[in-house]
Design an enzyme around this catalytic site. Structure first.
Site, short mmCIF file in Angstrom:
data_model
loop_
_atom_site.label_atom_id
_atom_site.label_comp_id
_atom_site.label_asym_id
_atom_site.label_seq_id
_atom_site.Cartn_x
_atom_site.Cartn_y
_atom_site.Cartn_z
N LEU A 199 -8.59 -9.21 -11.45
CA LEU A 199 -9.28 -8.60 -12.59
C LEU A 199 -10.67 -8.18 -12.10
O LEU A 199 -11.38 -8.97 -11.49
CB LEU A 199 -9.41 -9.64 -13.69
CG LEU A 199 -9.96 -9.19 -15.03
CD1 LEU A 199 -9.04 -8.17 -15.68
CD2 LEU A 199 -10.13 -10.39 -15.97
N GLY A 246 0.79 -1.23 0.00
CA GLY A 246 0.00 0.00 0.00
C GLY A 246 0.82 1.27 0.00
O GLY A 246 0.33 2.34 0.37
N GLU A 305 6.51 5.83 -9.76
CA GLU A 305 5.10 5.73 -9.34
C GLU A 305 4.74 6.84 -8.36
O GLU A 305 3.72 7.51 -8.50
CB GLU A 305 4.84 4.36 -8.69
CG GLU A 305 4.93 3.22 -9.68
CD GLU A 305 4.68 1.86 -9.04
OE1 GLU A 305 4.17 0.99 -9.75
OE2 GLU A 305 4.98 1.67 -7.85
N ASN A 350 1.82 2.96 -2.57
CA ASN A 350 1.21 3.91 -3.51
C ASN A 350 -0.05 4.53 -2.92
O ASN A 350 -0.30 5.73 -3.08
CB ASN A 350 0.89 3.24 -4.84
CG ASN A 350 2.08 3.23 -5.76
OD1 ASN A 350 2.46 4.25 -6.32
ND2 ASN A 350 2.71 2.07 -5.91
N HIS A 404 0.54 0.31 -13.83
CA HIS A 404 1.25 -0.94 -14.13
C HIS A 404 2.75 -0.65 -14.12
O HIS A 404 3.19 0.33 -14.72
CB HIS A 404 0.82 -1.45 -15.51
CG HIS A 404 1.42 -2.78 -15.83
ND1 HIS A 404 0.96 -3.96 -15.29
CD2 HIS A 404 2.51 -3.12 -16.59
CE1 HIS A 404 1.70 -4.96 -15.72
NE2 HIS A 404 2.64 -4.48 -16.50
N LEU A 429 -4.41 -6.87 -7.57
CA LEU A 429 -4.05 -8.01 -8.41
C LEU A 429 -5.21 -8.76 -9.05
O LEU A 429 -5.01 -9.62 -9.89
CB LEU A 429 -3.20 -9.00 -7.61
CG LEU A 429 -1.91 -8.40 -7.02
CD1 LEU A 429 -1.07 -9.48 -6.36
CD2 LEU A 429 -1.10 -7.69 -8.09
C1 GRF Z 1 3.44 -1.28 -7.50
O1 GRF Z 1 4.70 -1.38 -8.12
C2 GRF Z 1 2.33 -1.31 -8.53
O2 GRF Z 1 2.63 -0.67 -9.71
C3 GRF Z 1 2.29 -2.80 -8.75
O3 GRF Z 1 2.39 -3.36 -7.47
C4 GRF Z 1 3.17 -2.50 -6.65
C5 GRF Z 1 2.34 -2.19 -5.44
O4 GRF Z 1 3.10 -1.62 -4.41
N1 GRF Z 1 1.20 -3.20 -9.58
P1 GRF Z 1 2.36 -0.93 -3.18
O5 GRF Z 1 1.36 -1.92 -2.62
O6 GRF Z 1 1.72 0.33 -3.67
O7 GRF Z 1 3.46 -0.66 -2.19
#
Ligand code: GRF
Length: 191
Positions: free
Chosen positions: A88, A12, A175, A14, A105, A86
């Site tokens: 769909l 989490g 990101e 992001n 992504h 993760l």
């Molecule tokens: C990120 O790199 C996102 O792009 C990918 O999974 C990772 C998630 O990281 N799909 P977090 O849970 O946000 O730390």
């Protein structure tokens, strides 16, 4: 106000970055967190930020549409943000949120996308391919993995001795830097 719900399956980081970015924002707010993984780190992020959070399993998404739809309605969610999510999403959610679901992504789509291409798998595949660069893709979500309209991409170089972990660090930097502002830009054009 545009009300965002963040969906994530992992740490989490992001989500945390987005919550921080939109705190005090005049037009956009994060109103809730959903995860398909009961003990995902993203729940701690929700608690730390006093945000409501719900665990919705893959089975519930599939077999009990009323439950997620009801939850999203009760939160008055306008947009869904997938940050390391993760699963769909089922077609009824895509229909309920047309052009209102945004995913990040961790590679340069259309390369290194599709089923099974998530998290470290992606970075491992990139390193094994010998690619000299990778990056991030921020895109709208439709019924297929990683196929919706691309809103933004950013690139980072890969050195020949970078391993998947090193690539992941570079990608995370991109990101954190771009995801909030790309969401902000996309939403402000629609407000
Ligand atoms: C990120 O790199 C996102 O792009 C990918 O999974 C990772 C998630 O990281 N799909 P977090 O849970 O946000 O730390």
């Amino acid at each position: 106000m545009a009300r965002l719900v963040i969906l994530g399956s992992g740490r989490g980081s992001n989500a945390e970055n987005l919550i921080r970015f939109f705190k005090g924002h005049t037009q956009i707010e994060v109103v809730g967190i959903i995860s398909n993984i009961a003990d995902a780190g993203i729940f701690q992020i929700a608690r730390d930020n006093d945000l409501p959070a719900e665990h919705i399993t893959a089975k519930t998404w599939k077999e009990n549409p009323d439950s997620p739809l009801h939850l999203l309605k009760s939160w008055q969610a306008d947009y869904l943000i997938l940050a390391g999510y993760l699963l769909l999403l089922p077609p009824y959610i895509i229909e309920a949120y047309p052009d209102k679901i945004i995913n990040i992504h961790p590679a340069l789509l259309p390369s290194f996308g599709g089923k099974g291409m998530y998290g470290m798998n992606v970075h491992q595949a990139v390193v094994e391919s010998g690619a000299s660069q990778s990056g991030i893709t921020i895109h709208l979500v439709n019924e297929e993995y990683d196929k919706g309209r691309i809103l933004f991409q950013a690139i980072c170089p890969i050195q020949s001795d970078d391993d998947a972990e090193k690539v992941a660090q570079k990608i995370h930097k991109l990101e954190y830097r771009y995801f909030p502002e790309v969401i902000e830009r996309y939403l402000s054009e629609r407000l």
